[in-house]
Design a protein around this motif. Structure first.
Motif, PDB file in Angstrom:
ATOM      1  N   SER A  47       0.811  -1.206   0.095  1.00 27.74           N
ATOM      2  CA  SER A  47      -0.080   0.049  -0.031  1.00 27.74           C
ATOM      3  C   SER A  47       0.771   1.352   0.054  1.00 27.74           C
ATOM      4  O   SER A  47       2.044   1.249   0.286  1.00 27.74           O
ATOM      5  N   TYR A  48       0.291   2.258  -0.279  1.00 31.59           N
ATOM      6  CA  TYR A  48       0.848   3.920  -0.455  1.00 31.59           C
ATOM      7  C   TYR A  48       1.301   4.031   0.910  1.00 31.59           C
ATOM      8  O   TYR A  48       2.496   4.471   1.345  1.00 31.59           O
TER       9      TYR A  48
ATOM     10  N   HIS B  95       8.160   3.794   5.349  1.00 31.57           N
ATOM     11  CA  HIS B  95       9.556   3.150   5.256  1.00 31.57           C
ATOM     12  C   HIS B  95      10.337   4.306   4.493  1.00 31.57           C
ATOM     13  O   HIS B  95      11.498   4.038   4.263  1.00 31.57           O
ATOM     14  N   GLU B  96       9.772   5.603   3.937  1.00 26.85           N
ATOM     15  CA  GLU B  96      10.539   6.433   3.356  1.00 26.85           C
ATOM     16  C   GLU B  96      11.614   7.146   4.172  1.00 26.85           C
ATOM     17  O   GLU B  96      11.459   7.298   5.059  1.00 26.85           O
TER      18      GLU B  96
ATOM     19  N   CYS C 174      12.082  13.689  -2.497  1.00 27.55           N
ATOM     20  CA  CYS C 174      11.918  13.394  -3.924  1.00 27.55           C
ATOM     21  C   CYS C 174      10.434  13.360  -4.291  1.00 27.55           C
ATOM     22  O   CYS C 174       9.852  14.152  -5.127  1.00 27.55           O
ATOM     23  N   ARG C 175       9.902  12.852  -3.334  1.00 29.77           N
ATOM     24  CA  ARG C 175       8.343  12.719  -3.557  1.00 29.77           C
ATOM     25  C   ARG C 175       7.589  14.137  -3.371  1.00 29.77           C
ATOM     26  O   ARG C 175       6.651  14.513  -4.273  1.00 29.77           O
TER      27      ARG C 175
END
Length: 102
Positions: free
Chosen positions: A47-48, A54-55, A62-63
């Motif tokens: 899932s998103y 975990h980013e 970046c996101r």
């Protein structure tokens, strides 16, 4: 494993477990055909929300930059669409006026 019981001559060289979950199918496949398997691959949907949990700080930057770019493109596209819509309406009105005038 049911497949091994039905096809005892089967000796697969590779295995793909799509929707791997706990990996039980991989363990069973390795136990049943371990000698013939050269590669085993597992694919699991994530899932998103799980990905965001975990980013790393680098991923976050970046996101956020990508989201900002996406928002800017969407805004520009909307402005461009409104401008085109007004131009098209003006053309239609001008053409209608010319027809009435004739």
């Amino acid at each position: 494993m049911e497949l091994a019981n039905r096809l005892p001559e089967l000796e697969p060289e590779s295995m793909l477990d799509f929707g791997a979950g706990t990996g039980a199918a991989i363990w069973s496949g390795l136990e049943t055909w371990g000698e013939s398997l050269n590669s085993v691959q597992a694919v699991e949907a994530v899932s998103y929300t799980h990905l965001r949990a975990h980013e790393t700080p680098e991923h976050l930057v970046c996101r956020l930059l990508l989201e900002k770019k996406k928002k800017k493109n969407k805004k520009n596209k909307s402005k461009h669409h409104k401008k085109n819509k007004k131009q098209n309406e003006k053309k239609i009105n001008d053409q209608t006026f010319k027809k009435i005038k004739k």
